[in-house]
Design a protein around this motif. Sequence first.
Motif, PDB file in Angstrom:
ATOM      1  N   GLY A  98      39.039 -47.649  31.781  1.00 30.71           N
ATOM      2  CA  GLY A  98      37.845 -47.006  32.308  1.00 30.71           C
ATOM      3  C   GLY A  98      37.639 -45.641  31.680  1.00 30.71           C
ATOM      4  N   PRO A  99      36.577 -44.931  32.082  1.00 34.75           N
ATOM      5  CA  PRO A  99      36.296 -43.604  31.513  1.00 34.75           C
ATOM      6  C   PRO A  99      37.375 -42.599  31.898  1.00 34.75           C
ATOM      7  N   PRO A 100      37.566 -41.555  31.103  1.00 37.80           N
ATOM      8  CA  PRO A 100      38.501 -40.485  31.488  1.00 37.80           C
ATOM      9  C   PRO A 100      38.103 -39.852  32.815  1.00 37.80           C
ATOM     10  N   LEU A 101      39.063 -39.269  33.489  1.00 31.51           N
ATOM     11  CA  LEU A 101      38.793 -38.580  34.741  1.00 31.51           C
ATOM     12  C   LEU A 101      37.946 -37.329  34.489  1.00 31.51           C
ATOM     13  N   GLY A 102      37.104 -37.019  35.450  1.00 31.25           N
ATOM     14  CA  GLY A 102      36.270 -35.830  35.339  1.00 31.25           C
ATOM     15  C   GLY A 102      34.865 -36.123  34.859  1.00 31.25           C
ATOM     16  N   THR A 103      34.587 -37.364  34.481  1.00 31.35           N
ATOM     17  CA  THR A 103      33.241 -37.720  34.013  1.00 31.35           C
ATOM     18  C   THR A 103      32.328 -38.098  35.167  1.00 31.35           C
ATOM     19  N   GLY A 104      32.909 -38.558  36.292  1.00 27.43           N
ATOM     20  CA  GLY A 104      32.111 -39.014  37.426  1.00 27.43           C
ATOM     21  C   GLY A 104      31.546 -40.398  37.242  1.00 27.43           C
ATOM     22  N   ALA A 105      31.924 -41.084  36.164  1.00 22.59           N
ATOM     23  CA  ALA A 105      31.355 -42.404  35.867  1.00 22.59           C
ATOM     24  C   ALA A 105      32.035 -43.527  36.639  1.00 22.59           C
ATOM     25  N   GLY A 106      33.309 -43.367  36.992  1.00 22.52           N
ATOM     26  CA  GLY A 106      34.037 -44.406  37.723  1.00 22.52           C
ATOM     27  C   GLY A 106      34.203 -45.665  36.891  1.00 22.52           C
ATOM     28  N   GLY A 107      34.297 -46.823  37.577  1.00 26.09           N
ATOM     29  CA  GLY A 107      34.395 -48.096  36.877  1.00 26.09           C
ATOM     30  C   GLY A 107      35.798 -48.468  36.458  1.00 26.09           C
ATOM     31  N   TYR A 108      36.770 -48.339  37.368  1.00 23.80           N
ATOM     32  CA  TYR A 108      38.159 -48.641  37.050  1.00 23.80           C
ATOM     33  C   TYR A 108      38.544 -50.003  37.631  1.00 23.80           C
ATOM     34  N   GLU A 109      39.365 -50.751  36.893  1.00 20.20           N
ATOM     35  CA  GLU A 109      39.762 -52.093  37.286  1.00 20.20           C
ATOM     36  C   GLU A 109      41.269 -52.165  37.515  1.00 20.20           C
ATOM     37  N   LEU A 110      41.655 -53.105  38.364  1.00 18.58           N
ATOM     38  CA  LEU A 110      43.053 -53.308  38.723  1.00 18.58           C
ATOM     39  C   LEU A 110      43.578 -54.593  38.078  1.00 18.58           C
ATOM     40  N   VAL A 111      44.761 -54.518  37.479  1.00 18.97           N
ATOM     41  CA  VAL A 111      45.446 -55.715  36.981  1.00 18.97           C
ATOM     42  C   VAL A 111      46.883 -55.676  37.487  1.00 18.97           C
ATOM     43  N   THR A 112      47.482 -56.861  37.657  1.00 18.87           N
ATOM     44  CA  THR A 112      48.864 -56.913  38.145  1.00 18.87           C
ATOM     45  C   THR A 112      49.738 -57.661  37.145  1.00 18.87           C
ATOM     46  N   ARG A 113      51.006 -57.377  37.256  1.00 15.69           N
ATOM     47  CA  ARG A 113      51.982 -58.000  36.364  1.00 15.69           C
ATOM     48  C   ARG A 113      53.301 -58.148  37.135  1.00 15.69           C
ATOM     49  N   THR A 114      53.983 -59.277  36.958  1.00 16.72           N
ATOM     50  CA  THR A 114      55.292 -59.441  37.589  1.00 16.72           C
ATOM     51  C   THR A 114      56.335 -58.643  36.815  1.00 16.72           C
ATOM     52  N   LEU A 115      57.308 -58.117  37.560  1.00 18.68           N
ATOM     53  CA  LEU A 115      58.425 -57.385  36.969  1.00 18.68           C
ATOM     54  C   LEU A 115      59.723 -57.918  37.563  1.00 18.68           C
ATOM     55  N   THR A 116      60.746 -57.977  36.741  1.00 13.65           N
ATOM     56  CA  THR A 116      62.078 -58.333  37.228  1.00 13.65           C
ATOM     57  C   THR A 116      63.012 -57.155  37.004  1.00 13.65           C
ATOM     58  N   SER A 117      64.203 -57.262  37.540  1.00 13.01           N
ATOM     59  CA  SER A 117      65.176 -56.184  37.373  1.00 13.01           C
ATOM     60  C   SER A 117      65.704 -56.109  35.948  1.00 13.01           C
ATOM     61  N   ALA A 118      65.320 -57.075  35.087  1.00 12.45           N
ATOM     62  CA  ALA A 118      65.714 -57.031  33.674  1.00 12.45           C
ATOM     63  C   ALA A 118      64.644 -56.380  32.800  1.00 12.45           C
ATOM     64  N   ASP A 119      63.446 -56.131  33.380  1.00 12.76           N
ATOM     65  CA  ASP A 119      62.338 -55.538  32.625  1.00 12.76           C
ATOM     66  C   ASP A 119      62.364 -54.015  32.739  1.00 12.76           C
ATOM     67  N   THR A 120      61.947 -53.345  31.657  1.00 12.71           N
ATOM     68  CA  THR A 120      61.812 -51.887  31.669  1.00 12.71           C
ATOM     69  C   THR A 120      60.371 -51.530  31.347  1.00 12.71           C
ATOM     70  N   LEU A 121      59.715 -50.853  32.266  1.00  7.89           N
ATOM     71  CA  LEU A 121      58.333 -50.421  32.083  1.00  7.89           C
ATOM     72  C   LEU A 121      58.318 -49.059  31.397  1.00  7.89           C
ATOM     73  N   LEU A 122      57.504 -48.938  30.348  1.00  7.13           N
ATOM     74  CA  LEU A 122      57.408 -47.675  29.601  1.00  7.13           C
ATOM     75  C   LEU A 122      55.967 -47.189  29.629  1.00  7.13           C
ATOM     76  N   MET A 123      55.760 -45.938  30.080  1.00  7.63           N
ATOM     77  CA  MET A 123      54.453 -45.291  30.083  1.00  7.63           C
ATOM     78  C   MET A 123      54.570 -44.005  29.268  1.00  7.63           C
ATOM     79  N   PHE A 124      53.518 -43.632  28.550  1.00  7.79           N
ATOM     80  CA  PHE A 124      53.633 -42.536  27.580  1.00  7.79           C
ATOM     81  C   PHE A 124      52.277 -41.926  27.306  1.00  7.79           C
ATOM     82  N   THR A 125      52.283 -40.718  26.721  1.00  6.91           N
ATOM     83  CA  THR A 125      51.051 -40.104  26.236  1.00  6.91           C
ATOM     84  C   THR A 125      50.899 -40.375  24.743  1.00  6.91           C
ATOM     85  N   ASP A 126      49.707 -40.103  24.217  1.00  7.54           N
ATOM     86  CA  ASP A 126      49.385 -40.518  22.848  1.00  7.54           C
ATOM     87  C   ASP A 126      50.236 -39.860  21.774  1.00  7.54           C
ATOM     88  N   GLY A 127      50.837 -38.702  22.083  1.00  5.96           N
ATOM     89  CA  GLY A 127      51.665 -38.031  21.082  1.00  5.96           C
ATOM     90  C   GLY A 127      52.843 -38.866  20.615  1.00  5.96           C
TER      91      GLY A 127
END
Length: 428
Positions: free
Chosen positions: A331-360
């Motif tokens: 969706g649009p970046p925060l602060g634009t007021g445009a909204g429009g965000y969607e939800l998706v789900t994914r199964t995770l197990t104790s063997a999976d490692t989730l990684l989140m990061f910034t563009d750098g």
Amino acid sequence: MSHEEGPKADPDAASAGLPARLRLVEEAAERIGTTLDEQTTCAELSRFLCRHLCDAAAVDLLDEEGTGARSRSPAALRRVATAGLVRVLEARFPDEGPEGADGGSLSLRVLAEGQPATATATLSGGRSAGALSVPLLAHGRRYGVLLALRAGGSFSADEIATVHFLARLTAVQLAHARRYAAVQRTAMDLQRALLAEPGKPHPNLELATRYLPSGTSALVGGDWFETVRLHYGRTLLVMGDVMGHGLDAAVDMNAYRSHLRYVASTDLPPHRVLRQLDAAVAGDESRRPATCLLARVDPARGIAAFASAGHLPPVVFGSEGAADLLHVPVGPPLGTGAGGYELVTRTLTSADTLLMFTDGLVERRGEDIDVSLSRLARIRLPAGAGVAEVLDEVVLRLDGLHAEDDVAVLAARLRHHPGEGPAAPVPL
């Protein structure tokens, strides 16, 4: 050009008509202070003087605590630059006493009086040299002292005045550099304080985080991460990036973080958290836009729900170390007021490692973002690696320590608790 117009003036010819001292000062203004790095500025001064006025030059600086003080200790001065015949700088100053072996007493006298001073030095072999010491003084504050030596001669009054001017020019540049560095330290301290203590996830989630300031940029970015405990053992993981750099970006990052904690406490699903956050920030025109990725992790059910506001997608490393780049609608970046965000789900197990990061972490100058992300997706990690090991290995493989932008990265994994019964149903 009309026939009435005369030929245009040649800037080089006009410069050649200036007195020699003015031409020298004009050149110095272009060559001294080309960066906001004080050591570079001092090196530029010493090299410039050796090209035009002396055989050897050295610059000694006071530390910031000593700036402006009339220190009587040679240890208060730190040599940061030399140029020319460095051996000449080992001259003796008989009239300065034991401390004058390197011009120390002369420099301290100059710092105390705030005016240039000359002396006679003795070189190895018995030759004499003229010495000129000038304080680096600007806006009433002392930054250090310059020492210039000329073998077999002394400095004229006109040369002393010229060197004095160049020292003042350098001191002004040092003042700018230190003020700039102070602002950057403030921004960095603020950012480190905010990132040092993210909220703690539930015990059923392992977590590792890193914040890596850019090694090439002088500016601090608005990268941040957060964790928020929710009901029923769930944890909201957050990765965000305020657009821009510097102190303002760090302050805005704090505002986004505070807003998010408040909205997340209502236990809304991630896409509605983003919607509320976007609406709240859009009403404040002073705030910069920001990207944000949310992941609400439910260990009891083995499910993660994601929503993105203009942020790069997360990656899940499986039990064999293979990377799976998740598709999360952007969706649009925060602060634009445009909204429009969607939800998706994914199964995770104790063997999976989730990684989140910034563009750098992944972006490289002149490279398409899809190419950057595919480099991450091709990573294969050792099977059985711990959460912190996964994070460190990814940073190492992508050379995050030498990234062109700040890097924030978070790795999470479900803790396996044998014998636990099923959790009560929880709405997505």
